[in-house]
Write a protein that holds these residues in place. Structure first.
Motif, PDB file in Angstrom:
ATOM      1  N   GLU A  30       9.239  14.212   3.154  1.00 29.60           N
ATOM      2  CA  GLU A  30       7.970  14.694   2.593  1.00 29.60           C
ATOM      3  C   GLU A  30       7.275  13.558   1.856  1.00 29.60           C
ATOM      4  OE1 GLU A  30       6.508  17.825  -0.828  1.00 29.60           O
ATOM      5  OE2 GLU A  30       8.343  18.275   0.269  1.00 29.60           O
ATOM      6  N   LYS A  31       5.968  13.515   1.991  1.00 30.30           N
ATOM      7  CA  LYS A  31       5.173  12.482   1.321  1.00 30.30           C
ATOM      8  C   LYS A  31       3.875  13.107   0.832  1.00 30.30           C
ATOM      9  CE  LYS A  31       3.280   7.864   2.131  1.00 30.30           C
ATOM     10  NZ  LYS A  31       3.214   6.731   3.056  1.00 30.30           N
ATOM     11  N   THR A  32       3.404  12.654  -0.309  1.00 32.27           N
ATOM     12  CA  THR A  32       2.121  13.125  -0.833  1.00 32.27           C
ATOM     13  C   THR A  32       1.160  11.948  -0.892  1.00 32.27           C
ATOM     14  OG1 THR A  32       3.174  14.859  -2.143  1.00 32.27           O
ATOM     15  CG2 THR A  32       0.949  14.217  -2.788  1.00 32.27           C
ATOM     16  N   LEU A  33      -0.029  12.166  -0.351  1.00 30.61           N
ATOM     17  CA  LEU A  33      -1.108  11.178  -0.409  1.00 30.61           C
ATOM     18  C   LEU A  33      -2.160  11.675  -1.383  1.00 30.61           C
ATOM     19  CD1 LEU A  33      -1.595  10.664   3.442  1.00 30.61           C
ATOM     20  CD2 LEU A  33      -0.415   9.118   1.889  1.00 30.61           C
ATOM     21  N   GLU A  34      -2.626  10.808  -2.233  1.00 26.73           N
ATOM     22  CA  GLU A  34      -3.742  11.146  -3.115  1.00 26.73           C
ATOM     23  C   GLU A  34      -5.046  10.917  -2.353  1.00 26.73           C
ATOM     24  OE1 GLU A  34      -3.371  12.590  -6.044  1.00 26.73           O
ATOM     25  OE2 GLU A  34      -1.192  12.389  -5.924  1.00 26.73           O
ATOM     26  N   LYS A  35      -6.111  11.516  -2.818  1.00 27.07           N
ATOM     27  CA  LYS A  35      -7.416  11.313  -2.187  1.00 27.07           C
ATOM     28  C   LYS A  35      -7.702   9.814  -2.096  1.00 27.07           C
ATOM     29  CE  LYS A  35     -12.305  12.372  -2.678  1.00 27.07           C
ATOM     30  NZ  LYS A  35     -13.338  13.110  -3.430  1.00 27.07           N
ATOM     31  N   GLY A  36      -8.073   9.353  -0.890  1.00 26.32           N
ATOM     32  CA  GLY A  36      -8.386   7.952  -0.665  1.00 26.32           C
ATOM     33  C   GLY A  36      -7.210   7.122  -0.163  1.00 26.32           C
ATOM     34  N   ASP A  37      -5.977   7.644  -0.292  1.00 30.81           N
ATOM     35  CA  ASP A  37      -4.815   6.910   0.219  1.00 30.81           C
ATOM     36  C   ASP A  37      -4.854   6.867   1.744  1.00 30.81           C
ATOM     37  OD1 ASP A  37      -3.853   6.593  -2.355  1.00 30.81           O
ATOM     38  OD2 ASP A  37      -2.208   8.045  -2.141  1.00 30.81           O
ATOM     39  N   TYR A  38      -4.344   5.778   2.287  1.00 32.97           N
ATOM     40  CA  TYR A  38      -4.284   5.620   3.739  1.00 32.97           C
ATOM     41  C   TYR A  38      -2.919   6.050   4.265  1.00 32.97           C
ATOM     42  CZ  TYR A  38      -8.684   3.099   4.092  1.00 32.97           C
ATOM     43  OH  TYR A  38     -10.016   2.771   4.073  1.00 32.97           O
ATOM     44  N   LEU A  39      -2.943   6.823   5.327  1.00 34.66           N
ATOM     45  CA  LEU A  39      -1.738   7.129   6.082  1.00 34.66           C
ATOM     46  C   LEU A  39      -1.492   6.016   7.094  1.00 34.66           C
ATOM     47  CD1 LEU A  39       0.506   9.152   6.869  1.00 34.66           C
ATOM     48  CD2 LEU A  39      -1.138  10.227   8.406  1.00 34.66           C
ATOM     49  N   LEU A  40      -2.584   5.468   7.627  1.00 36.32           N
ATOM     50  CA  LEU A  40      -2.509   4.416   8.634  1.00 36.32           C
ATOM     51  C   LEU A  40      -3.758   3.549   8.527  1.00 36.32           C
ATOM     52  CD1 LEU A  40      -1.078   3.308  11.253  1.00 36.32           C
ATOM     53  CD2 LEU A  40      -2.518   4.909  12.531  1.00 36.32           C
ATOM     54  N   ARG A  41      -3.559   2.245   8.679  1.00 40.27           N
ATOM     55  CA  ARG A  41      -4.697   1.321   8.676  1.00 40.27           C
ATOM     56  C   ARG A  41      -4.826   0.640  10.030  1.00 40.27           C
ATOM     57  NH1 ARG A  41      -7.053  -0.218   3.700  1.00 40.27           N
ATOM     58  NH2 ARG A  41      -5.920   0.550   1.910  1.00 40.27           N
ATOM     59  N   ASN A  42      -6.055   0.394  10.407  1.00 44.12           N
ATOM     60  CA  ASN A  42      -6.359  -0.351  11.634  1.00 44.12           C
ATOM     61  C   ASN A  42      -5.541  -1.646  11.639  1.00 44.12           C
ATOM     62  OD1 ASN A  42      -7.562  -1.780  13.711  1.00 44.12           O
ATOM     63  ND2 ASN A  42      -9.521  -1.990  12.701  1.00 44.12           N
ATOM     64  N   GLY A  43      -4.861  -1.899  12.755  1.00 40.33           N
ATOM     65  CA  GLY A  43      -4.056  -3.111  12.879  1.00 40.33           C
ATOM     66  C   GLY A  43      -2.587  -2.908  12.570  1.00 40.33           C
ATOM     67  N   ASP A  44      -2.260  -1.842  11.826  1.00 39.95           N
ATOM     68  CA  ASP A  44      -0.859  -1.524  11.557  1.00 39.95           C
ATOM     69  C   ASP A  44      -0.309  -0.663  12.688  1.00 39.95           C
ATOM     70  OD1 ASP A  44      -1.098  -2.839   9.151  1.00 39.95           O
ATOM     71  OD2 ASP A  44      -1.208  -1.011   7.937  1.00 39.95           O
ATOM     72  N   THR A  45       0.976  -0.744  12.917  1.00 39.21           N
ATOM     73  CA  THR A  45       1.605   0.107  13.918  1.00 39.21           C
ATOM     74  C   THR A  45       1.940   1.457  13.289  1.00 39.21           C
ATOM     75  OG1 THR A  45       2.504  -1.783  15.094  1.00 39.21           O
ATOM     76  CG2 THR A  45       3.597   0.326  15.472  1.00 39.21           C
ATOM     77  N   CYS A  46       1.641   2.520  13.999  1.00 35.96           N
ATOM     78  CA  CYS A  46       1.932   3.880  13.534  1.00 35.96           C
ATOM     79  C   CYS A  46       3.438   4.111  13.674  1.00 35.96           C
ATOM     80  CB  CYS A  46       1.130   4.892  14.354  1.00 35.96           C
ATOM     81  SG  CYS A  46       1.301   6.586  13.772  1.00 35.96           S
ATOM     82  N   ARG A  47       4.151   4.005  12.584  1.00 35.24           N
ATOM     83  CA  ARG A  47       5.615   4.119  12.598  1.00 35.24           C
ATOM     84  C   ARG A  47       6.091   5.563  12.456  1.00 35.24           C
ATOM     85  NH1 ARG A  47       6.792  -0.751  14.520  1.00 35.24           N
ATOM     86  NH2 ARG A  47       5.955  -2.430  13.261  1.00 35.24           N
ATOM     87  N   TYR A  48       5.183   6.468  12.026  1.00 36.26           N
ATOM     88  CA  TYR A  48       5.551   7.854  11.759  1.00 36.26           C
ATOM     89  C   TYR A  48       4.588   8.831  12.410  1.00 36.26           C
ATOM     90  CZ  TYR A  48       8.365   5.728   8.091  1.00 36.26           C
ATOM     91  OH  TYR A  48       9.261   4.962   7.419  1.00 36.26           O
ATOM     92  N   ASP A  49       5.131   9.922  12.894  1.00 37.10           N
ATOM     93  CA  ASP A  49       4.309  11.063  13.273  1.00 37.10           C
ATOM     94  C   ASP A  49       4.256  11.936  12.037  1.00 37.10           C
ATOM     95  OD1 ASP A  49       2.749  12.737  14.797  1.00 37.10           O
ATOM     96  OD2 ASP A  49       4.368  13.435  16.091  1.00 37.10           O
ATOM     97  N   SER A  50       3.094  12.480  11.716  1.00 38.28           N
ATOM     98  CA  SER A  50       2.920  13.210  10.466  1.00 38.28           C
ATOM     99  C   SER A  50       2.342  14.600  10.714  1.00 38.28           C
ATOM    100  CB  SER A  50       1.984  12.443   9.533  1.00 38.28           C
ATOM    101  OG  SER A  50       2.520  11.171   9.235  1.00 38.28           O
ATOM    102  N   TYR A  51       2.946  15.562  10.063  1.00 37.23           N
ATOM    103  CA  TYR A  51       2.503  16.951  10.117  1.00 37.23           C
ATOM    104  C   TYR A  51       1.899  17.284   8.757  1.00 37.23           C
ATOM    105  CZ  TYR A  51       2.873  22.032   9.989  1.00 37.23           C
ATOM    106  OH  TYR A  51       2.598  23.365   9.851  1.00 37.23           O
TER     107      TYR A  51
END
Length: 194
Positions: A30-51
């Motif tokens: 489980e992970k919590t993102l605050e408003k404005g936090d990035y789950l993924l950035r352009n150029g980074d590899t998507c290492r996680y699938d997220s629900y």
């Protein structure tokens, strides 16, 4: 337990045995993102699938010609959020995914996902069904963008995604539809006076 939300979603499509449920739960974090936090950035590899358990995310790229954000999709409660191409091929992403509001997600790494499918083969069916739904949505969006006028696209969006429309700011919906926020304001005003 947060995993119950995901298990409830899965149970709409397949039935897992109790031992499979126990094994399933061990793969997720489980992970919590605050408003404005990035789950993924352009150029980074998507290492996680997220629900998405709760909250809202936007996927977007920056138009090199004008610097504007171009919204690709939204993910709210009970949706998935990842760059499927980047995740499945383990290559850099071409877009960003960012929290619009405080968001709780469940994540599984690429390698854990492969192990999960090997241990619980019935989940292949679940993820196939989810992927088919996603592809159908993409096809519909292509048709709407190529055939329908902006006003029709807006009303189709409201009809198909009322939950997103109530959570996401109007200017982001406008970007998703390829129109200006002022255009949406005019449509709303016109329909109030009708």
């Amino acid at each position: 337990m947060v995993e119950n939300t995901l298990l409830k979603n899965i149970s709409k499509y397949i039935n897992l045995k109790q031992d499979e449920i126990s094994a399933f739960e061990s793969f997720w974090t489980e992970k919590t993102l605050e408003k404005g936090d990035y789950l993924l950035r352009n150029g980074d590899t998507c290492r996680y699938d997220s629900y998405v358990v709760s909250g809202a995310l936007k996927a977007f790229y920056i138009n090199a010609d004008n610097g504007n954000e171009e919204i690709l999709f939204f993910a709210t409660d009970d949706w998935w959020a990842s760059d499927l191409n980047s995740f499945s091929k383990q290559r850099p992403s071409i877009y960003n995914i960012q929290a619009i509001e405080k968001t709780t997600i469940l994540q599984i790494s690429y390698y854990s996902f492969q192990q999960l499918l090997a241990e619980i083969p019935s989940l292949e069916r679940y993820f196939r069904i989810i992927l088919e739904g996603y592809l159908g949505t993409l096809q519909k969006r292509i048709i709407y963008n190529n055939v329908y006028d902006a006003e029709s696209r807006y009303f189709a969006f409201l009809e198909n995604y009322p939950k997103i429309a109530s959570k996401v700011p109007q200017y982001l919906i406008a970007s998703y539809l390829g129109v200006s926020a002022e255009f949406i304001s005019r449509i709303k005003k016109k329909n109030k006076s009708s």
